[in-house]
Scaffold this active site. Structure first.
Site, short mmCIF file in Angstrom:
data_model
loop_
_atom_site.label_atom_id
_atom_site.label_comp_id
_atom_site.label_asym_id
_atom_site.label_seq_id
_atom_site.Cartn_x
_atom_site.Cartn_y
_atom_site.Cartn_z
N ASP A 5 0.83 -1.00 -0.10
CA ASP A 5 -0.05 -0.06 -0.08
C ASP A 5 0.78 1.20 0.01
OD1 ASP A 5 -1.86 -1.81 0.25
OD2 ASP A 5 -2.71 -1.17 1.90
N ASP A 57 -4.55 -0.88 -1.59
CA ASP A 57 -6.02 -0.48 -0.95
C ASP A 57 -6.84 -0.02 -2.24
OD1 ASP A 57 -6.33 -1.20 1.65
OD2 ASP A 57 -6.74 0.74 2.46
N HIS A 71 -10.62 0.85 -2.51
CA HIS A 71 -12.07 0.83 -1.80
C HIS A 71 -13.23 1.38 -2.77
CE1 HIS A 71 -10.56 -0.36 2.11
NE2 HIS A 71 -9.84 0.68 2.22
N HIS A 107 -17.51 3.00 1.24
CA HIS A 107 -17.10 1.73 1.96
C HIS A 107 -17.35 1.63 3.37
CE1 HIS A 107 -14.05 -1.54 3.13
NE2 HIS A 107 -14.37 -1.84 1.64
N HIS A 136 -10.59 6.88 1.67
CA HIS A 136 -9.43 7.12 1.35
C HIS A 136 -9.24 5.86 0.19
CE1 HIS A 136 -9.28 3.68 4.26
NE2 HIS A 136 -8.13 3.24 3.76
N LYS A 150 -6.92 -4.89 -2.87
CA LYS A 150 -7.73 -5.58 -1.53
C LYS A 150 -8.69 -4.49 -0.94
CE LYS A 150 -3.82 -4.39 1.30
NZ LYS A 150 -4.57 -3.41 2.18
N CYS A 208 -1.86 -2.75 7.78
CA CYS A 208 -1.83 -3.65 6.64
C CYS A 208 -0.49 -4.39 6.71
CB CYS A 208 -1.76 -2.90 5.50
SG CYS A 208 -3.70 -2.07 5.16
#
Length: 242
Positions: free
Chosen positions: A45, A83, A85, A89, A118, A143, A188
């Protein structure tokens, strides 16, 4: 546990000669780890959302980029995560009336920390940092794209059941050991390293190639949990350059 302590313990048990089975060369015994073909670097990330000026900037986050760039040539196998999203979310505070960032809520898989919006799919905020240079990376794992579930780990989503497919990919490639870097150490990165252990991999976190959020003592707690799971804590200088 520090690498040198691990080495002394291994030597006492006559295990130093078997370290190659974890994808590490005998250079480990000389004070350096040389990743081989059975080792992978995981870059977690390193995205604009977590860098300076991002929507969830990690203090000092940009400092990991030159460290990771310098490490990359030492690895034959590199995986990058993002990440990714949806808007609205389940991990966003804005999704819930009256909730603020860094508060928590209960979801069907447990307690969820609520974050500022974010890393929304397709936005510049979700893009990898432009200074990150890992041209030999073979795989990007995205993810957190299920709207109802967060996903800190590169291996499993937050329900600890839904797999991302990374473990299967690494095992199919014959990889035994992972070295985890990126953002953030206490979320993470930590979850990725611990889930790597759960999946049967040797796992190292390269501490100076990570930075933490440290939310209410979360950084110290994460290191304690990682150590308990058998994750090794090392520095970039412990890796022999490629």
């Amino acid at each position: 546990m520090h690498r040198r302590t691990v080495l002394k313990s291994a030597a006492a048990l006559g295990l130093v000669g078997s370290l190659g089975s974890f994808g590490l060369s005998s250079a480990f015994a000389a004070g350096k780890i040389k990743p081989g073909g059975k080792a992978a670097l995981i870059v977690v990330d390193v995205q604009n959302c977590f860098l300076d000026g991002g929507t969830l900037a990690v203090k000092g986050g940009n400092e990991v980029i030159p460290v990771i760039n310098a490490l990359a040539p030492a690895f034959q196998n590199i995986v990058v995560t993002q990440d990714w999203h949806t808007a609205g979310h389940a991990s966003f505070a804005s999704t819930y009336s009256g909730k603020k960032p860094f508060e928590t809520t209960k979801l069907n898989y447990g307690t969820q920390v609520l974050w500022p919006d974010h890393c929304v799919q397709g936005t510049d905020d979700a893009a990898l940092g432009k200074e990150l240079k890992v041209p030999t990376a073979q795989l990007i794992i995205r993810k957190g794209f299920h709207k109802e579930m967060d996903s800190y780990s590169a291996f499993e989503e937050a329900d600890h059941k839904t797999a991302t497919g990374l473990a299967g990919y690494l095992k199919a490639r014959g990889i035994k050991t992972v070295f985890v870097t990126g953002l953030a150490t206490d979320f993470c990165v930590a979850w990725t390293a611990m889930d790597a252990r759960k999946a049967g991999f040797e796992a190292y976190v390269i501490e100076d190639a990570t930075r933490g959020i440290d939310l209410n003592g979360s950084l110290a707690a994460a290191w304690k949990q990682m150590t308990a799971k058998g994750v090794k804590r090392i520095q970039s200088g412990d890796i022999q350059a490629g």
